[in-house]
Design a protein around this motif. Structure first.
Motif, PDB file in Angstrom:
ATOM      1  N   THR A 136      67.538 -35.828  49.959  1.00  0.00           N
ATOM      2  CA  THR A 136      66.109 -35.529  49.990  1.00  0.00           C
ATOM      3  C   THR A 136      65.332 -36.636  49.285  1.00  0.00           C
ATOM      4  O   THR A 136      64.260 -37.050  49.730  1.00  0.00           O
ATOM      5  N   ASN A 137      65.898 -37.144  48.182  1.00  0.00           N
ATOM      6  CA  ASN A 137      65.253 -38.216  47.428  1.00  0.00           C
ATOM      7  C   ASN A 137      65.152 -39.495  48.241  1.00  0.00           C
ATOM      8  O   ASN A 137      64.158 -40.225  48.165  1.00  0.00           O
ATOM      9  N   ILE A 138      66.180 -39.788  49.053  1.00  0.00           N
ATOM     10  CA  ILE A 138      66.185 -41.004  49.851  1.00  0.00           C
ATOM     11  C   ILE A 138      65.036 -41.001  50.855  1.00  0.00           C
ATOM     12  O   ILE A 138      64.461 -42.038  51.169  1.00  0.00           O
ATOM     13  N   ALA A 139      64.665 -39.825  51.392  1.00  0.00           N
ATOM     14  CA  ALA A 139      63.593 -39.741  52.395  1.00  0.00           C
ATOM     15  C   ALA A 139      62.308 -40.370  51.874  1.00  0.00           C
ATOM     16  O   ALA A 139      61.669 -41.161  52.561  1.00  0.00           O
ATOM     17  N   ASP A 140      61.904 -40.024  50.674  1.00  0.00           N
ATOM     18  CA  ASP A 140      60.813 -40.677  49.934  1.00  0.00           C
ATOM     19  C   ASP A 140      59.603 -40.985  50.805  1.00  0.00           C
ATOM     20  O   ASP A 140      59.186 -42.139  50.933  1.00  0.00           O
ATOM     21  N   VAL A 141      59.020 -39.952  51.404  1.00  0.00           N
ATOM     22  CA  VAL A 141      57.875 -40.150  52.295  1.00  0.00           C
ATOM     23  C   VAL A 141      56.685 -40.749  51.554  1.00  0.00           C
ATOM     24  O   VAL A 141      55.890 -41.504  52.131  1.00  0.00           O
ATOM     25  N   ASN A 142      56.559 -40.474  50.272  1.00  0.00           N
ATOM     26  CA  ASN A 142      55.416 -40.985  49.517  1.00  0.00           C
ATOM     27  C   ASN A 142      55.462 -42.509  49.377  1.00  0.00           C
ATOM     28  O   ASN A 142      54.433 -43.182  49.464  1.00  0.00           O
ATOM     29  N   SER A 196      56.860 -44.445  51.546  1.00  0.00           N
ATOM     30  CA  SER A 196      56.556 -44.965  52.885  1.00  0.00           C
ATOM     31  C   SER A 196      55.059 -44.998  53.135  1.00  0.00           C
ATOM     32  O   SER A 196      54.544 -45.935  53.766  1.00  0.00           O
ATOM     33  N   LYS A 197      54.325 -44.007  52.635  1.00  0.00           N
ATOM     34  CA  LYS A 197      52.869 -44.009  52.789  1.00  0.00           C
ATOM     35  C   LYS A 197      52.253 -45.195  52.056  1.00  0.00           C
ATOM     36  O   LYS A 197      51.338 -45.852  52.558  1.00  0.00           O
ATOM     37  N   ARG A 198      52.752 -45.490  50.861  1.00  0.00           N
ATOM     38  CA  ARG A 198      52.249 -46.635  50.110  1.00  0.00           C
ATOM     39  C   ARG A 198      52.584 -47.950  50.812  1.00  0.00           C
ATOM     40  O   ARG A 198      51.748 -48.844  50.918  1.00  0.00           O
ATOM     41  N   GLU A 199      53.814 -48.059  51.315  1.00  0.00           N
ATOM     42  CA  GLU A 199      54.227 -49.303  51.964  1.00  0.00           C
ATOM     43  C   GLU A 199      53.521 -49.501  53.300  1.00  0.00           C
ATOM     44  O   GLU A 199      53.325 -50.637  53.739  1.00  0.00           O
ATOM     45  N   LEU A 200      53.123 -48.417  53.949  1.00  0.00           N
ATOM     46  CA  LEU A 200      52.329 -48.539  55.172  1.00  0.00           C
ATOM     47  C   LEU A 200      51.017 -49.259  54.881  1.00  0.00           C
ATOM     48  O   LEU A 200      50.583 -50.125  55.656  1.00  0.00           O
ATOM     49  N   GLU A 201      50.385 -48.925  53.768  1.00  0.00           N
ATOM     50  CA  GLU A 201      49.136 -49.599  53.403  1.00  0.00           C
ATOM     51  C   GLU A 201      49.382 -51.068  53.068  1.00  0.00           C
ATOM     52  O   GLU A 201      48.564 -51.937  53.373  1.00  0.00           O
ATOM     53  N   ARG A 202      50.512 -51.365  52.462  1.00  0.00           N
ATOM     54  CA  ARG A 202      50.840 -52.767  52.178  1.00  0.00           C
ATOM     55  C   ARG A 202      51.065 -53.537  53.475  1.00  0.00           C
ATOM     56  O   ARG A 202      50.640 -54.696  53.618  1.00  0.00           O
ATOM     57  N   LEU A 203      51.733 -52.892  54.440  1.00  0.00           N
ATOM     58  CA  LEU A 203      51.926 -53.516  55.745  1.00  0.00           C
ATOM     59  C   LEU A 203      50.583 -53.859  56.381  1.00  0.00           C
ATOM     60  O   LEU A 203      50.401 -54.953  56.926  1.00  0.00           O
ATOM     61  N   LYS A 204      49.621 -52.946  56.292  1.00  0.00           N
ATOM     62  CA  LYS A 204      48.304 -53.209  56.875  1.00  0.00           C
ATOM     63  C   LYS A 204      47.617 -54.380  56.161  1.00  0.00           C
ATOM     64  O   LYS A 204      46.967 -55.214  56.807  1.00  0.00           O
ATOM     65  N   VAL A 223      52.471 -42.702  62.804  1.00  0.00           N
ATOM     66  CA  VAL A 223      52.704 -41.383  63.399  1.00  0.00           C
ATOM     67  C   VAL A 223      54.012 -40.789  62.874  1.00  0.00           C
ATOM     68  O   VAL A 223      54.086 -39.602  62.528  1.00  0.00           O
ATOM     69  N   ASP A 224      55.051 -41.618  62.798  1.00  0.00           N
ATOM     70  CA  ASP A 224      56.338 -41.118  62.310  1.00  0.00           C
ATOM     71  C   ASP A 224      56.279 -40.744  60.827  1.00  0.00           C
ATOM     72  O   ASP A 224      56.930 -39.784  60.385  1.00  0.00           O
ATOM     73  N   ILE A 225      55.519 -41.504  60.044  1.00  0.00           N
ATOM     74  CA  ILE A 225      55.373 -41.164  58.629  1.00  0.00           C
ATOM     75  C   ILE A 225      54.631 -39.839  58.475  1.00  0.00           C
ATOM     76  O   ILE A 225      55.018 -38.981  57.672  1.00  0.00           O
ATOM     77  N   VAL A 226      53.582 -39.637  59.272  1.00  0.00           N
ATOM     78  CA  VAL A 226      52.851 -38.368  59.229  1.00  0.00           C
ATOM     79  C   VAL A 226      53.762 -37.220  59.657  1.00  0.00           C
ATOM     80  O   VAL A 226      53.748 -36.138  59.052  1.00  0.00           O
ATOM     81  N   ALA A 227      54.587 -37.451  60.678  1.00  0.00           N
ATOM     82  CA  ALA A 227      55.507 -36.409  61.137  1.00  0.00           C
ATOM     83  C   ALA A 227      56.518 -36.053  60.049  1.00  0.00           C
ATOM     84  O   ALA A 227      56.829 -34.872  59.835  1.00  0.00           O
ATOM     85  N   GLU A 268      65.204 -44.540  58.329  1.00  0.00           N
ATOM     86  CA  GLU A 268      64.812 -45.343  59.491  1.00  0.00           C
ATOM     87  C   GLU A 268      63.386 -45.879  59.342  1.00  0.00           C
ATOM     88  O   GLU A 268      63.103 -47.022  59.714  1.00  0.00           O
ATOM     89  N   ILE A 269      62.503 -45.072  58.793  1.00  0.00           N
ATOM     90  CA  ILE A 269      61.126 -45.509  58.567  1.00  0.00           C
ATOM     91  C   ILE A 269      61.079 -46.661  57.570  1.00  0.00           C
ATOM     92  O   ILE A 269      60.343 -47.643  57.752  1.00  0.00           O
ATOM     93  N   GLN A 270      61.879 -46.583  56.512  1.00  0.00           N
ATOM     94  CA  GLN A 270      61.910 -47.660  55.523  1.00  0.00           C
ATOM     95  C   GLN A 270      62.337 -48.976  56.161  1.00  0.00           C
ATOM     96  O   GLN A 270      61.775 -50.045  55.867  1.00  0.00           O
ATOM     97  N   GLN A 271      63.308 -48.917  57.049  1.00  0.00           N
ATOM     98  CA  GLN A 271      63.751 -50.136  57.715  1.00  0.00           C
ATOM     99  C   GLN A 271      62.662 -50.694  58.634  1.00  0.00           C
ATOM    100  O   GLN A 271      62.469 -51.910  58.731  1.00  0.00           O
ATOM    101  N   ARG A 272      61.922 -49.820  59.279  1.00  0.00           N
ATOM    102  CA  ARG A 272      60.897 -50.278  60.213  1.00  0.00           C
ATOM    103  C   ARG A 272      59.726 -50.940  59.498  1.00  0.00           C
ATOM    104  O   ARG A 272      59.236 -51.988  59.933  1.00  0.00           O
ATOM    105  N   TYR A 273      59.248 -50.372  58.397  1.00  0.00           N
ATOM    106  CA  TYR A 273      58.115 -51.033  57.746  1.00  0.00           C
ATOM    107  C   TYR A 273      58.544 -52.352  57.113  1.00  0.00           C
ATOM    108  O   TYR A 273      57.773 -53.308  57.077  1.00  0.00           O
ATOM    109  N   ALA A 274      59.786 -52.436  56.637  1.00  0.00           N
ATOM    110  CA  ALA A 274      60.260 -53.711  56.080  1.00  0.00           C
ATOM    111  C   ALA A 274      60.341 -54.777  57.169  1.00  0.00           C
ATOM    112  O   ALA A 274      60.000 -55.945  56.943  1.00  0.00           O
TER     113      ALA A 274
END
Length: 401
Positions: A246-252, A254-262, A285-289, A320-326
């Protein structure tokens, strides 16, 4: 299913946000927001700040010195810390071994070990994987033989994350070879300063030594450091792994890194490229899901319902999301994501954003230098904590029957 936060929960969020803003050192926040190297002092320093407040064990019940927060409050705390640029709490002590000690340890063990974890003073490492026992964790061969009032431990662990900093390690050891492999495993707490313990760093593709090999050569461990019953460690290990995944999922994060990507895409002139924007949108969309999935679990817990055991599913999607934003960050910076020179980083070049020979060129900002290394590092996420291929089988059996 109610996914809206109550006024009380919103007020709680504001309290957390204000406290973190006041107490999080800005130099650490700057490093986190720009993926710059965090030292042990950075990571443990923030842990001690949280520990002094009583929030390092943010998921702990009050009876063990925690704040006794609800699942929603814990989620909001993690989200506000992540968005503020706080280092991720190193999970091995407060998130992983502490719940095992609370659930299966005796009163003396709880009194002895939990305070050091809660304060951030004691750094814990995880002794699970071995050269021949990664996803097949039941195949561990590190042996612990009972001799009087001690166990004598011999064997090897590998991929021990940040083990070079470890004070203590929680270990899966084999105490019996009879019956099924799972039935002969015990859960042992080991002082890493003990004679016979050797930690050897493993240099990874990104140039870092984040993981280690740990060797045990006739290491004496007091029998009082055994958690629960001998040969029942597999049960305790599964309890811990649900927290890890559950800790690895770390959606929060991913939300921060999405803003860095932008931010990076804008700086590189790619934000107006429709194809690249499509990739950012798909990721968002996947992060929101994923966040909705987390909120569904929290909503079920709020209403007293038993949510599905979906720790493996959270781990699959989150990794998978972590790999995609990286990957998208690296592609945005292009060749300027490559110059990861360890000696230069240690000399302070990485932290000197906007300076150096490359500044003034598109993509030449120093904060882009670690992007390729970060991409390579995050290839691990679909492997550690139980490979995603194995997790899909577990989810299929649990959810589909």
């Amino acid at each position: 299913m109610d996914l809206a936060f109550t006024p009380e929960e919103q007020a709680f969020r504001e309290t957390i946000r204000a406290w973190v803003k006041e107490h999080l050192p800005p130099e650490i926040s700057h490093k986190v927001h720009n993926a710059l190297r965090l030292t042990r002092g950075d990571m443990q320093g923030w842990a001690k700040i949280l520990g002094k407040k009583g929030w390092l064990g943010f998921g702990w019940p009050k009876e063990f010195g925690g704040p006794g927060w609800t699942a929603v409050q814990k989620h909001l705390f993690e989200e506000e810390c992540a968005l503020a640029g706080a280092p991720r709490i190193i999970p091995f002590g407060p998130v992983m071994v502490a719940p095992v000690i609370m659930a299966f340890g005796n009163a003396e063990q709880q009194k002895r070990f939990l305070p050091g974890i809660a304060s951030g003073e004691v750094w814990w490492s995880q002794g699970y994987s071995e050269p021949g026992a990664g996803s097949d964790l039941a195949s561990v061969k590190t042996r612990a033989e009972r001799v009087g009032d001690h166990y004598v431990v011999n064997g090897q662990k590998t991929w021990t994350t940040l083990g070079q900093y470890g004070d203590w390690m929680f270990n899966l050891v084999r105490t019996s070879t009879e019956g099924k492999p799972q039935t002969g495993i015990s859960f042992l707490l080991l002082d890493m300063k003990s004679p016979g313990v050797t930690v050897r760093p493993i240099r990874l593709l990104d140039g870092e030594c984040e993981v280690n090999e740990v060797f045990f050569d006739n290491v004496k461990v007091p029998a009082e450091n055994l958690i629960g019953e001998e040969n029942k460690g597999w049960t305790y290990a599964k309890h811990l792994l649900s927290h890890e995944r559950t800790n690895i999922a770390d959606v929060n994060r991913s939300k921060r890194e999405l803003e860095r990507l932008k931010r990076i895409a804008r700086a590189e002139g790619l934000y107006d490229d429709l194809r690249f924007r499509d990739q950012i949108a798909l990721l968002e969309v996947d992060i929101v899901a994923l966040e909705m999935l987390v909120l569904r679990v929290l909503s079920a817990e709020k209403s007293g319902k038993n949510s599905l055991d979906i720790a493996g599913l959270l781990k699959i999607r989150g990794s998978e999301i972590q790999q995609r934003y990286a990957e998208l960050m690296m592609l945005a910076a292009g060749p300027f994501s490559l110059p990861f020179i360890e000696e230069a980083m240690e000399a302070g070049w990485q932290g000197d954003a906007g300076a150096g020979a490359l500044s003034g060129f598109p993509g030449g900002e120093a904060v882009n230098a670690p992007l390729a290394a970060n991409y390579f590092n995050l290839r691990k996420t679909t492997i550690y904590g139980g490979s995603n291929e194995v997790q899909r089988n577990i989810v299929a059996q649990t959810v589909l029957g």
